[in-house]
Design a protein around this motif. Structure first.
Motif: not given
Length: 132
Positions: A26-28, A63-68
């Motif tokens: 979470t970011v402002p 924000v949903d981060l992407r993982y591989h």
């Protein structure tokens, strides 16, 4: 409390969340952060951006981060231009980063864009950060 460098704060939050293995952060909210996150999403470094209003006048981005394969897609993210030292590049002086695998994010007169898009648009600007 006001922040002197909100982009550096955003970069630190993304780096820390990836290192800790968090799925989201979470970011402002601000217009600059939204444009920055949209560039990252367009380039495939993050999954999605959701706008959440906490209360009147205060909102955040989730924000949903992407993982591989269990590792974060963003290996390295580093701030280049800072409030104490601004770094500007003409279109001919923008170098490639990791032979084109990494990107630079630039703030131009046409908005935030990657180094590839800046070369196509034939415009230079302020180098905000590098992402690999």
């Amino acid at each position: 409390m006001s922040m002197s460098d909100p982009i550096a704060d955003l970069i630190a939050r993304i780096n820390n969340a990836g290192a800790a293995g968090h799925k989201s952060l979470t970011v402002p909210a601000s217009k600059m952060k939204k444009a920055f996150l949209e560039v990252l999403m367009r380039e495939g470094f993050i999954e999605s951006i959701d706008y959440v209003e906490v209360r009147k006048g205060i909102s955040n981005y989730v924000v949903d981060l992407r993982y591989h394969n269990g590792t974060p897609v963003i290996c390295e993210m580093r701030r280049i231009s800072r409030p104490g030292r601004r770094v500007y590049r003409a279109v001919n002086d923008i170098q490639t980063f990791y032979n084109g695998l990494g990107i630079y994010i630039l703030s131009t007169s046409q908005g935030l864009m990657t180094d590839h898009e800046a070369r196509k648009a034939n415009t230079g600007g302020e180098l905000l950060c590098q992402v690999f």
